[in-house]
Design an enzyme around this catalytic site. Sequence first.
Site, PDB file in Angstrom:
ATOM      1  CG  LEU A 213      -2.012  -1.084   1.237  1.00 20.38           C
ATOM      2  CD1 LEU A 213      -2.720  -1.127   2.578  1.00 20.38           C
ATOM      3  CD2 LEU A 213      -3.020  -0.850   0.122  1.00 20.38           C
ATOM      4  CB  CYS A 262       0.970   0.815   9.924  1.00 19.75           C
ATOM      5  SG  CYS A 262      -0.107   0.448  11.291  1.00 19.75           S
TER       6      CYS A 262
END
Length: 494
Positions: A213, A262
């Site tokens: 991502l 993250c």
Amino acid sequence: MIANRVPSIQVTVTDTNARRIAAWNSANLPIYEPNLVDLVKTARDGVDGKHDPNLFFTTDVDRAIAGADLIFISVNTPTKMTGHGAGRALDLSYVEAATRKIAEVAESNKIVVEKSTVPCRTAESVRDILAANGKPGVHFDVLSNPEFLAEGTAIPDLLYPDRILIGSLSNDEGITAAAALVDLYAQWVPRERIITMNLWSSELAKIAANALLAQRISSINALSAICEATGADISEVSYAAGLDKRIGPYMLKSSVGFGGSCYKKDILNLVYLSESMHLPEVAAYWKSVVDINEWQKDRFAKRIVACLYNTLTSKKVAIFGFAYKKNTGDTRESAAITIVNILVAERAKVAIYDPQVKEEQIWQDLWANSASLNETNECVSICKNAYDACIDAHAVIIVTEWDEFKVGDFSDSEINLPNGVNGHSSDPTSEKMHRGIPGTQPREPQTGLDWSRIAKVMRRPMFVFDGRNIVDAEKLEKLGFRVECIGNARSGSR
Ligand code: UDX
């Protein structure tokens, strides 16, 4: 988090931090997340006597462990700051402490679930610690069940997940333990979305998903620089690319840079893993995703300085947004921290407004990353609304894509500038700096800001640096703003 076996699920959340548990038991939850309060209240307090509460928050860790069938280890795994692997490896001390506690307290068999993001093969250490420290006759199964929810959409992500991943050993015990967790999720998730697999694949899949991502965002941000140089428009490029089903439209929004707890952490962990496995080319590949992100923030800040005639000394700039993305009060790794610190180093006066981030959090983040505390304290102010932040500002810098920063439809707002659009009407020493904008009633933003109000109080020329490409640049240009977007040569053509 600790859950009893279905069908009557009881969930007990336990933490040694008494303040945090008190907040979870109060009306003011310790984090902001859309719709979380309603969900927690219903489960924690019950509904009009119709449903009994089944969600409990407690600091009594031992009791919570003793009463549970499944135990989810959901502790922090921050990047290690010292020692071997500092700056890249994950700090597993909280995972180990929780594991040791479970082993010490448990008097009956438990299924221990890794919910925290952990490096590949952590379950091996967890199993080892449990086996070496558990009471005689007590058996532990270890599962991996990574969490994929994103902040701001955590509740829909929880209720309607794309997939639930459960990793287990492939022996009978592992498969039986995985089946118990499948049954728990099957209470609300269609079974075809619950995927079971090898323990190590499951651990790595979480980090791989985040790395992929983030890699999309860095790819689109790298392309945004080419767009600015060539006259292409990144929104059009990303739209066209995303129409290909194999690429898809998601995570292709160019921005000032990704943040959050993250992406950076997980990619650096992947870098560390690759290095440890003697795969330097793989490590360099993933490291470049983080490097492009840092470069994108720096590039944006340099553009601000260049547009403001290469000097920011004592110029006021308004920062719209401090959270790392909209609909959260979380600021971890937010691009705003880097941008503000660069502007402070340039001696700008920085006025920050964010609809959700608490003032003390902003100070903490800035102080933790500041080169000079005195300079930060002198240069930064925090405002209660976007309009106040703009008084006498030379530029507005949009860092977070909050909807309220968009160009609102304020049809009753006449563009009525005392000295014309290009005339400068404000006096930095005037009372209005303290009172708000004169001649206007405070009005809550509807779906966006009344930018004509902002135009009345800014210095000329007025710049908007849109780090999220959320404003309608043409509308703002009609109001006299010069708009600089990411990945768009609008300004470059001047
Ligand atoms: C991410 C993953 O999406 C989630 O699955 C995982 O469990 C945790 O990490 P989160 O960090 O909450 O979730 O947010 P996300 O929506 O992925 O955004 C991360 C950062 O990337 C934000 O700063 C966001 O603004 C930025 N971003 C996102 C972009 O710059 N462009 C995009 O197209 C999407």
